[in-house]
Design a protein around this motif. Structure first.
Motif, PDB file in Angstrom:
ATOM      1  N   TRP A   6      -2.577 -14.418   9.975  1.00  0.00           N
ATOM      2  CA  TRP A   6      -3.466 -15.269   9.709  1.00  0.00           C
ATOM      3  C   TRP A   6      -4.788 -14.754   8.867  1.00  0.00           C
ATOM      4  O   TRP A   6      -5.318 -15.261   8.303  1.00  0.00           O
ATOM      5  CB  TRP A   6      -4.001 -15.860  11.126  1.00  0.00           C
ATOM      6  N   LYS A   7      -4.999 -13.655   9.330  1.00  0.00           N
ATOM      7  CA  LYS A   7      -6.068 -13.029   8.699  1.00  0.00           C
ATOM      8  C   LYS A   7      -5.895 -12.791   7.374  1.00  0.00           C
ATOM      9  O   LYS A   7      -6.618 -13.035   6.237  1.00  0.00           O
ATOM     10  CB  LYS A   7      -6.518 -11.536   9.321  1.00  0.00           C
ATOM     11  N   GLY A   8      -4.448 -12.482   6.867  1.00  0.00           N
ATOM     12  CA  GLY A   8      -4.046 -12.083   5.674  1.00  0.00           C
ATOM     13  C   GLY A   8      -4.226 -13.667   4.735  1.00  0.00           C
ATOM     14  O   GLY A   8      -4.708 -13.341   3.561  1.00  0.00           O
ATOM     15  N   MET A   9      -3.969 -14.674   5.212  1.00  0.00           N
ATOM     16  CA  MET A   9      -3.714 -15.790   4.607  1.00  0.00           C
ATOM     17  C   MET A   9      -4.980 -16.356   4.494  1.00  0.00           C
ATOM     18  O   MET A   9      -5.363 -16.995   3.365  1.00  0.00           O
ATOM     19  CB  MET A   9      -3.073 -16.901   5.586  1.00  0.00           C
ATOM     20  N   ASN A  10      -6.016 -16.081   5.280  1.00  0.00           N
ATOM     21  CA  ASN A  10      -7.415 -16.730   5.066  1.00  0.00           C
ATOM     22  C   ASN A  10      -8.291 -15.664   4.334  1.00  0.00           C
ATOM     23  O   ASN A  10      -9.526 -15.854   4.148  1.00  0.00           O
ATOM     24  CB  ASN A  10      -8.031 -16.901   6.445  1.00  0.00           C
ATOM     25  N   GLY A  11      -7.817 -14.400   4.020  1.00  0.00           N
ATOM     26  CA  GLY A  11      -8.746 -13.363   3.314  1.00  0.00           C
ATOM     27  C   GLY A  11      -9.696 -12.572   4.086  1.00  0.00           C
ATOM     28  O   GLY A  11     -10.394 -11.985   3.816  1.00  0.00           O
ATOM     29  N   LEU A  12      -9.466 -12.843   5.498  1.00  0.00           N
ATOM     30  CA  LEU A  12     -10.315 -12.085   6.383  1.00  0.00           C
ATOM     31  C   LEU A  12     -10.019 -10.676   6.666  1.00  0.00           C
ATOM     32  O   LEU A  12     -10.890  -9.951   7.177  1.00  0.00           O
ATOM     33  CB  LEU A  12     -10.170 -12.628   7.872  1.00  0.00           C
ATOM     34  N   ASP A  13      -9.050 -10.156   5.999  1.00  0.00           N
ATOM     35  CA  ASP A  13      -8.556  -8.625   6.168  1.00  0.00           C
ATOM     36  C   ASP A  13      -8.945  -7.913   4.934  1.00  0.00           C
ATOM     37  O   ASP A  13      -8.659  -7.004   4.663  1.00  0.00           O
ATOM     38  CB  ASP A  13      -7.128  -8.298   6.233  1.00  0.00           C
ATOM     39  N   ALA A  14      -9.815  -8.785   4.080  1.00  0.00           N
ATOM     40  CA  ALA A  14     -10.023  -8.301   2.601  1.00  0.00           C
ATOM     41  C   ALA A  14     -10.836  -6.801   2.418  1.00  0.00           C
ATOM     42  O   ALA A  14     -10.300  -5.935   1.786  1.00  0.00           O
ATOM     43  CB  ALA A  14     -10.921  -9.285   1.840  1.00  0.00           C
ATOM     44  N   TYR A  15     -11.553  -6.576   3.458  1.00  0.00           N
ATOM     45  CA  TYR A  15     -12.361  -5.549   3.416  1.00  0.00           C
ATOM     46  C   TYR A  15     -11.231  -4.207   3.924  1.00  0.00           C
ATOM     47  O   TYR A  15     -11.674  -3.009   3.381  1.00  0.00           O
ATOM     48  CB  TYR A  15     -13.453  -5.317   4.585  1.00  0.00           C
ATOM     49  N   GLU A  16     -10.637  -4.654   5.106  1.00  0.00           N
ATOM     50  CA  GLU A  16      -9.558  -3.426   5.325  1.00  0.00           C
ATOM     51  C   GLU A  16      -8.578  -2.995   4.198  1.00  0.00           C
ATOM     52  O   GLU A  16      -8.493  -2.034   4.086  1.00  0.00           O
ATOM     53  CB  GLU A  16      -8.782  -4.035   6.529  1.00  0.00           C
ATOM     54  N   ARG A  17      -8.274  -4.123   3.588  1.00  0.00           N
ATOM     55  CA  ARG A  17      -7.500  -3.907   2.583  1.00  0.00           C
ATOM     56  C   ARG A  17      -8.049  -3.009   1.398  1.00  0.00           C
ATOM     57  O   ARG A  17      -7.431  -2.337   0.669  1.00  0.00           O
ATOM     58  CB  ARG A  17      -6.763  -5.221   1.941  1.00  0.00           C
ATOM     59  N   TYR A  18      -9.233  -3.442   0.999  1.00  0.00           N
ATOM     60  CA  TYR A  18      -9.927  -2.638   0.082  1.00  0.00           C
ATOM     61  C   TYR A  18     -10.368  -1.202   0.548  1.00  0.00           C
ATOM     62  O   TYR A  18     -10.069  -0.219  -0.301  1.00  0.00           O
ATOM     63  CB  TYR A  18     -11.387  -3.410  -0.213  1.00  0.00           C
ATOM     64  N   LEU A  19     -10.384  -0.933   1.913  1.00  0.00           N
ATOM     65  CA  LEU A  19     -10.922   0.493   2.326  1.00  0.00           C
ATOM     66  C   LEU A  19      -9.380   1.062   2.174  1.00  0.00           C
ATOM     67  O   LEU A  19      -9.402   2.355   1.700  1.00  0.00           O
ATOM     68  CB  LEU A  19     -11.337   0.333   3.638  1.00  0.00           C
ATOM     69  N   ALA A  20      -8.300   0.483   2.420  1.00  0.00           N
ATOM     70  CA  ALA A  20      -7.000   1.160   2.256  1.00  0.00           C
ATOM     71  C   ALA A  20      -6.782   1.770   0.655  1.00  0.00           C
ATOM     72  O   ALA A  20      -6.703   2.661   0.321  1.00  0.00           O
ATOM     73  CB  ALA A  20      -5.877   0.473   2.664  1.00  0.00           C
ATOM     74  N   HIS A  21      -7.203   0.573  -0.359  1.00  0.00           N
ATOM     75  CA  HIS A  21      -7.072   1.150  -1.768  1.00  0.00           C
ATOM     76  C   HIS A  21      -8.138   2.153  -2.023  1.00  0.00           C
ATOM     77  O   HIS A  21      -7.729   3.153  -2.802  1.00  0.00           O
ATOM     78  CB  HIS A  21      -7.411  -0.132  -2.476  1.00  0.00           C
ATOM     79  N   HIS A  22      -9.266   2.014  -1.383  1.00  0.00           N
ATOM     80  CA  HIS A  22     -10.235   2.840  -1.768  1.00  0.00           C
ATOM     81  C   HIS A  22      -9.863   4.321  -1.329  1.00  0.00           C
ATOM     82  O   HIS A  22     -10.136   5.272  -2.298  1.00  0.00           O
ATOM     83  CB  HIS A  22     -11.635   2.627  -1.253  1.00  0.00           C
ATOM     84  N   ARG A  23      -9.484   4.640  -0.279  1.00  0.00           N
ATOM     85  CA  ARG A  23      -8.927   5.761   0.264  1.00  0.00           C
ATOM     86  C   ARG A  23      -7.836   6.529  -0.540  1.00  0.00           C
ATOM     87  O   ARG A  23      -7.770   7.680  -0.953  1.00  0.00           O
ATOM     88  CB  ARG A  23      -8.427   5.419   1.678  1.00  0.00           C
ATOM     89  N   HIS A  24      -7.057   5.877  -1.255  1.00  0.00           N
ATOM     90  CA  HIS A  24      -5.882   6.200  -2.000  1.00  0.00           C
ATOM     91  C   HIS A  24      -6.386   6.260  -3.403  1.00  0.00           C
ATOM     92  O   HIS A  24      -6.070   7.188  -4.073  1.00  0.00           O
ATOM     93  CB  HIS A  24      -4.920   4.754  -1.972  1.00  0.00           C
TER      94      HIS A  24
END
Length: 54
Positions: A6-24
């Motif tokens: 649900w969060k993925g479909m609505n973009g509610l996890d955007a910050y968490e996904r960005y943090l994973a990208h940023h760490r990498h």
């Protein structure tokens, strides 16, 4: 599981996904705060019509 989808479909996890990208990809720089991330995201969406669906 359902909440994550649900969060993925609505973009509610955007910050968490960005943090994973940023760490990498940007290990040597500090990550922006959640507020700064969303401020930049909304600014980008308002100035770039292709950044949003509607």
């Amino acid at each position: 599981m359902v909440a994550r989808v649900w969060k993925g479909m609505n973009g509610l996890d955007a910050y968490e996904r960005y943090l994973a990208h940023h760490r990498h990809e940007h290990q040597r720089t500090p990550a922006p705060s959640r507020a700064d991330f969303y401020r930049a995201k909304w600014e980008h969406e308002s100035t770039s019509p292709t950044a949003r669906c509607c």
